[in-house]
Design a protein around this motif. Structure first.
Motif, mmCIF file in Angstrom:
data_model
loop_
_atom_site.group_PDB
_atom_site.id
_atom_site.type_symbol
_atom_site.label_atom_id
_atom_site.label_comp_id
_atom_site.label_asym_id
_atom_site.label_seq_id
_atom_site.Cartn_x
_atom_site.Cartn_y
_atom_site.Cartn_z
ATOM 1 N N LEU A 138 0.046 -1.967 13.963
ATOM 2 C CA LEU A 138 0.573 -2.209 12.613
ATOM 3 C C LEU A 138 -0.344 -1.622 11.549
ATOM 4 O O LEU A 138 0.115 -1.163 10.504
ATOM 5 C CB LEU A 138 0.776 -3.709 12.382
ATOM 6 N N SER A 139 -1.647 -1.638 11.824
ATOM 7 C CA SER A 139 -2.526 -1.058 10.804
ATOM 8 C C SER A 139 -2.448 0.471 10.825
ATOM 9 O O SER A 139 -2.526 1.107 9.785
ATOM 10 C CB SER A 139 -3.966 -1.563 10.934
ATOM 11 N N GLU A 140 -2.230 1.044 12.020
ATOM 12 C CA GLU A 140 -2.045 2.502 12.066
ATOM 13 C C GLU A 140 -0.789 2.927 11.305
ATOM 14 O O GLU A 140 -0.716 3.997 10.721
ATOM 15 C CB GLU A 140 -1.949 2.980 13.515
ATOM 16 N N GLU A 141 0.202 2.062 11.346
ATOM 17 C CA GLU A 141 1.446 2.342 10.619
ATOM 18 C C GLU A 141 1.305 2.102 9.125
ATOM 19 O O GLU A 141 2.196 2.412 8.356
ATOM 20 C CB GLU A 141 2.522 1.383 11.114
ATOM 21 N N GLY A 142 0.221 1.444 8.743
ATOM 22 C CA GLY A 142 -0.001 1.197 7.323
ATOM 23 C C GLY A 142 0.607 -0.102 6.833
ATOM 24 O O GLY A 142 0.690 -0.340 5.632
ATOM 25 N N ALA A 143 1.055 -0.967 7.782
ATOM 26 C CA ALA A 143 1.676 -2.223 7.355
ATOM 27 C C ALA A 143 0.644 -3.189 6.778
ATOM 28 O O ALA A 143 0.943 -4.000 5.908
ATOM 29 C CB ALA A 143 2.401 -2.877 8.529
ATOM 30 N N GLU A 195 0.828 -1.201 0.000
ATOM 31 C CA GLU A 195 0.000 0.000 0.000
ATOM 32 C C GLU A 195 0.867 1.259 0.000
ATOM 33 O O GLU A 195 0.458 2.309 -0.466
ATOM 34 C CB GLU A 195 -0.928 -0.006 1.215
ATOM 35 N N ASP A 196 2.099 1.123 0.525
ATOM 36 C CA ASP A 196 3.041 2.254 0.483
ATOM 37 C C ASP A 196 3.270 2.738 -0.949
ATOM 38 O O ASP A 196 3.483 3.923 -1.180
ATOM 39 C CB ASP A 196 4.409 1.839 1.040
ATOM 40 N N THR A 197 3.257 1.796 -1.880
ATOM 41 C CA THR A 197 3.473 2.167 -3.279
ATOM 42 C C THR A 197 2.380 3.139 -3.711
ATOM 43 O O THR A 197 2.644 4.156 -4.352
ATOM 44 C CB THR A 197 3.430 0.908 -4.166
ATOM 45 N N GLN A 234 3.499 -8.033 2.377
ATOM 46 C CA GLN A 234 2.962 -7.369 3.562
ATOM 47 C C GLN A 234 2.585 -8.387 4.647
ATOM 48 O O GLN A 234 2.762 -8.125 5.823
ATOM 49 C CB GLN A 234 1.730 -6.530 3.178
ATOM 50 N N PHE A 235 2.079 -9.556 4.239
ATOM 51 C CA PHE A 235 1.704 -10.570 5.235
ATOM 52 C C PHE A 235 2.944 -11.096 5.960
ATOM 53 O O PHE A 235 2.930 -11.309 7.165
ATOM 54 C CB PHE A 235 0.970 -11.736 4.573
ATOM 55 N N ASP A 236 4.024 -11.316 5.202
ATOM 56 C CA ASP A 236 5.267 -11.797 5.817
ATOM 57 C C ASP A 236 5.781 -10.786 6.831
ATOM 58 O O ASP A 236 6.244 -11.138 7.907
ATOM 59 C CB ASP A 236 6.369 -11.997 4.754
#
Ligand code: G4P
Length: 529
Positions: free
Chosen positions: A419-424, A98-100, A445-447
């Motif tokens: 982790l979701s707040e960080e966007g991972a 999602e960072d992309t 992302q899952f790894d």
């Protein structure tokens, strides 16, 4: 120079863009050549060598070790002509995430790289959809002209029809593959000749001025006459460059070349300097913020964890929207309503991670983050502002999380929240059961989540496949219709990590049917933070 004048000059010199492309089209090679032209590296080959083990990077451990290095290529600032370029890396290959997508919310323009033999590919289509959310201006580069490519006219047609954007050829190739001789620049009315064997260095351009210059015939032989015939066709069939259409994201100037041969990359860079927008005004919930406003403001679009294995720090990437960042400045962390003093922001000058004295609109700075910064957070000098347009994007890959040790449920909740707040990753909680479903746009992302849950939160889980194809955020102004939909779609509904109603579609077809059946419901593929 007064501060106002200096600010205006710094804004006018900035160009902030990212590269969108399908894996293997040549993003890394072109990045390297851009840095070479920006004199940020001396010899091409430095960026490339880091990627040699990219295919082995499918576990987070290996990735983490590389992070200390790869951070230097997350944001690259370099000078070109009288401009300051900020090139933002868009993770591709296995590290696509999602960072992309979110990186594209932090740029003012983008470079689309197309493999001349392959044309428009899947990933490019997706990335273009994201650019379209903000009508980001796109410059195009058709790469690999040193190989046999498809008919250039056909390629432009494909870009127009598949991506729905007008093409305006700026350069036109003279031959391809072994017969590749260079390009003719339609705007400058000048030939640029290709010399092989200079892929790793900068050499002066060899030029011939004027389409009908007999020198061109002397050097190019029959190819000169063929080109003239071809150009008549091209000029009849295609669009001429229109700055306003480009700035509106409706037309893309197209360049041809070979990144590997370091030919044409400088034409593209000049295109950015001449035409790409300087840092744009940005919409906040309260008002529009102009880059030349004296008060500092910016937003966080990416958080990178554990980048430096020695420090185990997290860096929040902040795009400056207005004013000036200065070392030691006090900023408002708007969401927390707290004042923070930032003494040690990072900059990415010339690809090095260095401490920074000042930065300007369009620049990216890295803030050390100890868990208080989330994706989408706004920082300002003193005003309460919330920038918009840094959304969550609908994931396309899903896993159900099951705890190995049921007593660790609290840690799991906490880990997934952070982790979701960080966007991972994104988390969804279906209404029909107690499942926890993770969503991602890239499989790595899952790894990353699995590794970090284990290392940082001491939680081990099993990640199972689940029958979800994509999600949509649900909205409807008419409460009665919403309730009717909720009743019918109950088994597919869930709440996301922020408590927002989402529809978990088991297939694309199912989604389409539901959209047709409930025309009053908005099925949104993005959600604002
Ligand atoms: P990416 O970051 O978009 O994934 O693409 P990358 O630059 O890694 O390029 C993918 C492959 O295409 C590389 O070859 C690269 O050398 C090649 N390439 C890039 N630009 C050109 C070009 O202008 N002409 C030709 N002929 N090839 C080009 P590879 O064999 O996969 O990698 P490597 O072994 O060279 O590193």
């Amino acid at each position: 120079m007064s501060f106002t004048e200096q600010l205006a000059a710094e804004v006018a010199s900035r160009r902030t863009f990212a590269i969108i492309s399908h894996p293997d089209a040549g993003k890394t090679t072109i990045t390297e050549k851009l840095l070479l032209w920006g004199k940020a590296i001396q010899v091409a080959g430095t960026v490339k060598s880091r990627k040699s083990d990219r295919h082995a990077a499918s576990d987070w451990m290996a990735m983490e070790q590389q992070r200390g290095i790869s951070i230097t290529t997350s944001v690259m600032q370099f000078p070109y002509r009288d401009a300051t370029i900020n090139l933002l890396d868009t993770p591709g290959h296995e590290d696509f995430s999602e960072d992309t997508y979110r990186t594209l919310t932090a740029v003012d323009s983008a470079l689309m790289v197309i493999d001349g033999a392959k044309g428009v590919e899947d990933r490019t289509i997706k990335l273009m959809e994201v650019c379209r959310l903000r009508d980001t201006p796109i410059v195009s580069f058709v790469n690999k002209l040193d190989r046999e490519i498809r008919d250039p006219i056909e390629l432009l047609d494909e870009i127009e029809s598949v991506l729905g954007i007008e093409c305006a050829p700026i350069t036109w190739p003279i031959g391809a593959g072994r017969d590749f001789k260079g390009v003719y620049h339609l705007v400058e009315d000048r030939f640029y000749l290709f010399s092989q064997g200079h892929g790793h260095e900068i050499i002066p351009d060899r030029c011939i001025d004027g389409l009908n210059n007999p020198e061109a015939d002397a050097i190019l032989g029959d190819q000169a006459a063929e080109l003239r015939d071809m150009l008549e066709l091209v000029q009849g069939a295609s669009h001429s460059f229109d700055l306003a259409l480009f700035r509106a994201g409706k037309q893309t100037p197209v360049f041809f070349g070979t990144a590997l041969g370091n030919f044409g990359v400088n034409h593209v860079l000049s295109g950015f300097v001449d035409w790409a927008p300087t840092p744009l005004a940005r919409q906040a919930a309260q008002r529009v913020v102009e880059p030349t406003e004296p008060g500092f403001s910016g937003f966080v679009f990416k958080i990178q964890a554990n980048m430096d294995p020695k420090h185990r720090d997290r860096i929040a990437f902040l795009r400056i929207c207005s004013g000036r960042y200065q070392k030691g400045v006090k900023m408002q962390h708007v969401r927390l309503g707290k004042e923070v003093r930032v003494a040690d922001a990072l900059t990415f000058l010339a690809g090095e991670r260095a401490h920074l004295e000042e930065a300007w609109p369009g620049d990216i700075i890295g803030l050390h983050n100890h868990g208080t910064i989330q994706i989408g957070d706004t920082f300002t000098e003193n005003e309460t502002l919330q920038f918009l347009g840094i959304p969550h994007f609908a994931p396309e890959m899903f896993r159900r999380v099951r705890l190995r040790d049921p007593l660790k449920s609290k840690q799991l909740q906490k880990g997934l929240k952070e982790l979701s707040e960080e966007g991972a990753t994104q988390v969804f909680m279906p209404q029909i059961n107690n499942d926890l479903i993770l969503g991602a746009v890239g499989v790595l992302q899952f790894d990353v989540v699995a590794f970090r849950l284990k290392e940082e939160y001491k939680v081990e889980c099993v990640y199972e496949p689940v029958n979800v194809a994509t999600v949509r955020w649900i909205q409807c102004a008419d409460e009665r219709k919403l309730n009717e939909f909720k009743k019918k779609a109950h088994d597919q509904l869930s709440l996301d990590g922020g408590g927002h109603l989402t529809y978990l579609a088991p297939s694309r077809v199912n989604l389409q049917i539901m959209q047709e059946r409930y025309p009053d419901i908005i099925f949104s593929p993005t959600r604002e933070h």
